[in-house]
Scaffold this motif. Sequence first.
Motif, PDB file in Angstrom:
ATOM      1  N   LYS B 381       3.827   5.495  10.932  1.00  0.00           N
ATOM      2  CA  LYS B 381       5.059   4.715  10.737  1.00  0.00           C
ATOM      3  C   LYS B 381       4.921   3.288  11.294  1.00  0.00           C
ATOM      4  O   LYS B 381       5.559   2.363  10.822  1.00  0.00           O
ATOM      5  CB  LYS B 381       6.283   5.442  11.297  1.00  0.00           C
ATOM      6  N   ASP B 382       4.024   3.083  12.281  1.00  0.00           N
ATOM      7  CA  ASP B 382       3.764   1.730  12.778  1.00  0.00           C
ATOM      8  C   ASP B 382       3.056   0.869  11.734  1.00  0.00           C
ATOM      9  O   ASP B 382       3.142  -0.360  11.766  1.00  0.00           O
ATOM     10  CB  ASP B 382       2.866   1.775  14.022  1.00  0.00           C
ATOM     11  N   TYR B 383       2.310   1.524  10.845  1.00  0.00           N
ATOM     12  CA  TYR B 383       1.468   0.777   9.898  1.00  0.00           C
ATOM     13  C   TYR B 383       2.004   0.806   8.473  1.00  0.00           C
ATOM     14  O   TYR B 383       1.336   0.337   7.556  1.00  0.00           O
ATOM     15  CB  TYR B 383       0.036   1.311   9.939  1.00  0.00           C
ATOM     16  N   GLN B 384       3.214   1.347   8.293  1.00  0.00           N
ATOM     17  CA  GLN B 384       3.758   1.453   6.943  1.00  0.00           C
ATOM     18  C   GLN B 384       3.812   0.094   6.263  1.00  0.00           C
ATOM     19  O   GLN B 384       3.408  -0.073   5.117  1.00  0.00           O
ATOM     20  CB  GLN B 384       5.156   2.097   6.985  1.00  0.00           C
ATOM     21  N   TRP B 385       4.301  -0.901   7.001  1.00  0.00           N
ATOM     22  CA  TRP B 385       4.430  -2.233   6.412  1.00  0.00           C
ATOM     23  C   TRP B 385       3.064  -2.816   6.059  1.00  0.00           C
ATOM     24  O   TRP B 385       2.912  -3.487   5.044  1.00  0.00           O
ATOM     25  CB  TRP B 385       5.179  -3.164   7.369  1.00  0.00           C
ATOM     26  N   ASP B 388       1.974  -1.294   2.912  1.00  0.00           N
ATOM     27  CA  ASP B 388       2.742  -1.884   1.795  1.00  0.00           C
ATOM     28  C   ASP B 388       2.018  -3.079   1.169  1.00  0.00           C
ATOM     29  O   ASP B 388       2.124  -3.320  -0.032  1.00  0.00           O
ATOM     30  CB  ASP B 388       4.107  -2.394   2.295  1.00  0.00           C
ATOM     31  N   LEU B 389       1.302  -3.828   2.015  1.00  0.00           N
ATOM     32  CA  LEU B 389       0.622  -5.022   1.506  1.00  0.00           C
ATOM     33  C   LEU B 389      -0.449  -4.651   0.478  1.00  0.00           C
ATOM     34  O   LEU B 389      -0.837  -5.476  -0.349  1.00  0.00           O
ATOM     35  CB  LEU B 389      -0.021  -5.811   2.659  1.00  0.00           C
TER      36      LEU B 389
END
Lengths: 432, 432
Positions: B381-385, B388-389
């Motif tokens: 969840k820390d790396y979801q964004w 997204d890239l």
Amino acid sequence: MKTIEIKDIKEHLGKEVKLRGWVRNYRKASSKLRFVIFRDGTGDIQAVAFKSDMGEDNFEKVKKLTIESSVELIGIPGKHPQKEGVFEFHIKVVNIIGIAVDYPIGKKEHGPDFLLSQRHLWLRSRRQNAIMKIRHTVYFAICEYLNDKGFYRFDSPILTPNASEGTTTLFEVPYFEEGNAYLSQSGQLYLEAGIMSLGKVYDFGPVFRAEKSKTRKHLTEFWMMDAEAAFVKHEENMKIQEELIRFIIHSVINRNAKELEILERDIEKLKKADAPFKIMTHRQVIDMLKDKGVNIDYKDDFGAAEEEMITEDSEVPIFVDRWPKDIKSFYMKRDPENPDLVLGADLIAPEGFGEIIGGSQREDDHDILLERIKKEGYDLKDYQWFLDLRKYGSVPHSGFGVGLERLIQWMSGVRHIREVIPFPRLINRIYP
Amino acid sequence: MKTIEIKDIKEHLGKEVKLRGWVRNYRKASSKLRFVIFRDGTGDIQAVAFKSDMGEDNFEKVKKLTIESSVELIGIPGKHPQKEGVFEFHIKVVNIIGIAVDYPIGKKEHGPDFLLSQRHLWLRSRRQNAIMKIRHTVYFAICEYLNDKGFYRFDSPILTPNASEGTTTLFEVPYFEEGNAYLSQSGQLYLEAGIMSLGKVYDFGPVFRAEKSKTRKHLTEFWMMDAEAAFVKHEENMKIQEELIRFIIHSVINRNAKELEILERDIEKLKKADAPFKIMTHRQVIDMLKDKGVNIDYKDDFGAAEEEMITEDSEVPIFVDRWPKDIKSFYMKRDPENPDLVLGADLIAPEGFGEIIGGSQREDDHDILLERIKKEGYDLKDYQWFLDLRKYGSVPHSGFGVGLERLIQWMSGVRHIREVIPFPRLINRIYP
């Protein structure tokens, strides 16, 4: 074939070139014609896809393109048939890099919470892109002005043992065996050491306030430029600030015409602010506010609402000068003509953008400063080094601090501070 | 009468002017003649005090001057009688501002602990002043090069929810109701979001490592520039780095001749480093080290001693290219020709100054990156964004990080990193 950027498109009219970037949007005109709004970071361009120009295979690829898909386009730039000074791109070959499925930010209005959670994507919007480009200009306009005036960049530390602006809004950081360190709220005190070596210095970095305020004006992490100069007194200090701000206005108007247009910024208002600034004493401002019906006293500070009222009838920023000593920091020099006041001024932007600079001449007498530090109840051992600066070669000196984000808000006409920093940190937000 | 700065002295020869600054040192030549080495931040000058020129009263004031006293001198600049291109100042009037009593830093050798405790004063020495001026040049040479190449400044956040380079050396910051935030170790991941809006971006700010190392190469707080560019692949990434470093060398040589002389820097060595850089694979470097008798394996990283050996026979920096994947970060792209290696290179400075840049092409495939993050055991969840890239408009991209202080050390020839930042933070030091 040359790979070019959209910003250079007019140098390649009529020649086959390659563009690389992303689909901002697309439009189906007919079964044989589509339009793709294409962006690459340097600009946007309308790309025209005629089935007859590119053949069936390439046209099928165009039909697959979605919002935020990444793609290489080979084709020929030309002038827009109707719009003067506008260019378009006639696609011949399409190389898809990545198809974006269901890009979460659409055309409909999204709430701020949703957008902040999608900040890593939201930044791609035309508006956010324009704001970031203005941020770049403002940052370097500040550096350019100061470098040109002989100021040296002098990075003050972030991890500090002491508090320059009171202790209630400090972020604490456990620091090995040393106990707690604190995240800097301002580099000013360190700059005062710097001027004794370099004459004129500035820092420009992140500062931190653990404020429990949830307004459109508050960030817990923001960027601040502090400048400090030896042998500069209060009046000259204000003159430097005025020149700096007017240089920034010039720079943004000259370098960001396109971005200001995207943001629908009223440029006339910026141009009018580029005229001699006004100076009012704190007392005069209180009188003016009283006249406007505000219930306020001569010893009071201003809230956001009052700040907006101060410049509501002014096209230029206003210096609020000579504040009561009790509501300003211990390091400010007293007015020799009235020891209840300090030689300090805050600069208030027009159009309701509030305080953008706080500055003052600093107390340079060792014994007076020592008394003040004691009176504030600070731990003397934290300030020993700061007192040393008055013991060994003290000189009259002044400085000021500029809040970068406030300034960008004003330049770009953006009401919410959360939009003018790449990844805003708020009381309830450290993600992404 | 004009008040001038020492740097402009040669424009005022023979005219009466005022200088303001500090006494670096003084020398008694006779009962009628004294010399004052005077400094004002822009330079140093020898001021000559002839009793007969200035009269009894002023000469008495000269006699009171001590090291680091602050003073205004009125007098006439002239050419040094013997030294070509050197100027001196004939004092006529002395206005004492502040007499420094027992300035703690003397001519004798002081230990580093004492000097670090007096950092706020130590900065005034000729050597520290020169280093800070070179720091200014290096900082802005980096910005100048990147701005010129179309990179936008894009400030990554300091308070972050996740760790980009491992979790053992993070400073924790209690953050309201959000639990702990961490001080950034690198802005790279955020820059990868920035390029999708702006194409080419960089940040340049403080980063933090809670490393328990007490060496001449370690600071807990230091400055890092991260750059990132869309559509740039590994080889082009290295080319950008080489051009940048060579631009910095040029800038320091051209702008800081005086400071390099004060530091007794061998400029010929800098000039020789301004030639095409070498590239060796990690494997080639290991072979070379084995030949030199080092006990090292093909899967090993380098320590400080090995780093120094890598360039000991080279006048130019060396890129160590294509590292084993297991000793490099999860986000680096694998070499398509050998999936055990990554498309990453570190740049090692000559003269034993060690690693100054780490860079790589980034993994742009969503599923491969997802696997890696899982394998590292990071919280998804820390790396979801960040994932997204790769979901929305992923493109090939590369970037690199430059350690500002390492670079300044190399340029200025300073062995201890604690001298190249205004207020060094070490494992046992957050004061002053």
